[in-house]
Write an enzyme that holds these catalytic residues in place. Sequence first.
Site, PDB file in Angstrom:
ATOM      1  N   SER A 138      46.534  34.043  39.713  1.00 26.23           N
ATOM      2  CA  SER A 138      46.008  34.544  38.441  1.00 26.23           C
ATOM      3  C   SER A 138      46.232  33.547  37.322  1.00 26.23           C
ATOM      4  CB  SER A 138      46.677  35.866  38.061  1.00 26.23           C
ATOM      5  OG  SER A 138      46.184  36.270  36.799  1.00 26.23           O
ATOM      6  N   LYS A 192      47.553  41.276  43.683  1.00 25.37           N
ATOM      7  CA  LYS A 192      46.618  40.584  42.783  1.00 25.37           C
ATOM      8  C   LYS A 192      45.464  41.518  42.392  1.00 25.37           C
ATOM      9  CE  LYS A 192      44.394  37.418  40.477  1.00 25.37           C
ATOM     10  NZ  LYS A 192      43.009  37.353  40.652  1.00 25.37           N
ATOM     11  N   HIS A 195      46.754  43.847  39.838  1.00 27.56           N
ATOM     12  CA  HIS A 195      46.878  43.067  38.594  1.00 27.56           C
ATOM     13  C   HIS A 195      45.533  43.072  37.857  1.00 27.56           C
ATOM     14  CE1 HIS A 195      45.927  39.344  36.467  1.00 27.56           C
ATOM     15  NE2 HIS A 195      47.186  39.279  36.101  1.00 27.56           N
ATOM     16  N   ASN A 196      44.470  42.800  38.591  1.00 20.75           N
ATOM     17  CA  ASN A 196      43.146  42.752  37.950  1.00 20.75           C
ATOM     18  C   ASN A 196      42.724  44.124  37.445  1.00 20.75           C
ATOM     19  OD1 ASN A 196      43.292  40.142  38.905  1.00 20.75           O
ATOM     20  ND2 ASN A 196      41.146  40.065  39.515  1.00 20.75           N
ATOM     21  N   GLU A 199      44.411  44.686  34.315  1.00 16.35           N
ATOM     22  CA  GLU A 199      43.744  43.827  33.318  1.00 16.35           C
ATOM     23  C   GLU A 199      42.493  44.538  32.762  1.00 16.35           C
ATOM     24  OE1 GLU A 199      43.121  39.764  34.812  1.00 16.35           O
ATOM     25  OE2 GLU A 199      41.056  39.925  34.103  1.00 16.35           O
TER      26      GLU A 199
END
Length: 490
Positions: A138, A192, A195-196, A199
């Site tokens: 990232s 990940k 995480h996105n 976001e």
Amino acid sequence: MPDASTASVSPTANIGVVGLAVMGSNLARNLASREGNTVAVFNRSYEKTETLVTEHPEAGFVPASTYEEFAAALQKPRTAIIMVKAGGPTDAVIDELMRVFEPGDIIIDGGNSLFTDTIRREKAVREAGFNFVGMGVSGGEEGALLGPSLMPGGPDEAWVTLGPILRSIAAVAEGEPCVTHVGHDGAGHFVKMVHNGIEYADMQLIAEAYDLIRRGTGKTPAEIADVFAEWNRGELESYLIEITAEVLRQNDAATGRPLVDVIVDEAGAKGTGAWTVQTALDLGVPVSGIAEATFARSLSSHREQRDVSGALPGPSDDAFTVPDADAFIEQVRLALYASKIVAYSQGFDEIRAGAAQYGWTIDLGAISRIWRGGCIIRAQFLNRIADAYAAEPELPVLLSAPYFVEALGRAQAAWRDIVQIAAGAGIPAPAFSSSLAYYDGLRAERLPAALIQGQRDFFGAHTYRRTDKPGTFHTLWSGDRTEIEAEDTH
Ligand code: NBP
């Protein structure tokens, strides 16, 4: 193409990168800039390799024009990071590397792969005798060059070789490199993905805050940039708040108008938000903030549906002004902070549920620490999450940690006001409102889920449990409506 005589390269490189588009070339440059690394580089079309090597002589790259040359350039165990388009291209490169590598070598996929693909690939590559690591990266192109947040999965054996290399290129936050061995096989890509998703939620919440302030106070984008810059000095300090101020301050050179007013209001997406929500649905984890954020992007991009806007009744746009702009802005700030706590809490819940489902041991505190630098959601706030898991690693829901309980208590009145104001003024604030509904759902001693169980039992004999005794029950709805003990068919 290089001269055929260069085809027999000696193994001088300790790491290689395959795929030299923006992410791969920047990651290769980052690797090359660290002491002790010599980097072999390969790209399907040789021009990209040539350009990178020519433009960056300081990197001392070892270029390869074939997979054979690439393998020959690497010391053993060969270690190669793939940075190509996720999906078929990744499978194609893995096949090529397995053809030219030897058992024990390490193949790392640093692309945005779906974690279930990573689980499949890890199994197949391991069975062929190689090590396979799916690694979330990232930070975009700048992160790849200067220090990303890295989320590698894969076997412990690969981590021994890979750990020192990854620590050397990762972002550093408060003295710690932003990388940890997340867990086995697809764990890195799973984390990940979430995480996105977080976001997406964070960006949507910020966008809702901006919209409310603009429509409620009449401030210009540049003035709102000052508000965000101010917020960035407090508990909301984060990369996304910081860049929001930058974007809002930008004027369009062609028209002189604020750039944000010139940009078409249809948000794009590359799919990781949708993956996060789809996976959460499969796992039965309510990530409503992430889901609302993902759907808000979808709604924005359906221009043909939005064309009905003039036909739908609602409060008039200019009927909304707040009497005290400063007080309103502070309420929005508190609503944003509270909703953000919910979004992160839901994301960490999804990671916990994924770990349980797929048999990974994931240290949630370590995940919050590696997100403090390099990545898009980097924020001060992540230290509070790390503290919460340090104090109670088995915390059932993140927002129940004392720090967050206090913060939510401080914010909740303002949060409720903002959601009411938005609804009254006809301003869409889906992530603010759904976060509050989730919070109140967790708070509720009794939920109307009891009625849903009654309905399910009525039409489908799905049975229910009682509050006053153990067992499973069914009411004979189409008979005399007496209750019988039943098999559990929940
Ligand atoms: P792209 O996702 O645009 O992929 C382009 C690269 O893939 C080129 O090197 C291209 O080679 C190669 N490639 C393709 Br397409 N098909 C191939 C095949 N069949 N065999 C070998 N190579 C093939 O590049 P990117 O934007 O640099 O992203 C790389 C990865 O990193 C992606 O998985 C992306 O999702 C992920 N990622 C991106 C970001 C970001 O901010 N952009 C952040 C984090 C992760 P060619 O030059 O010969 O066409």
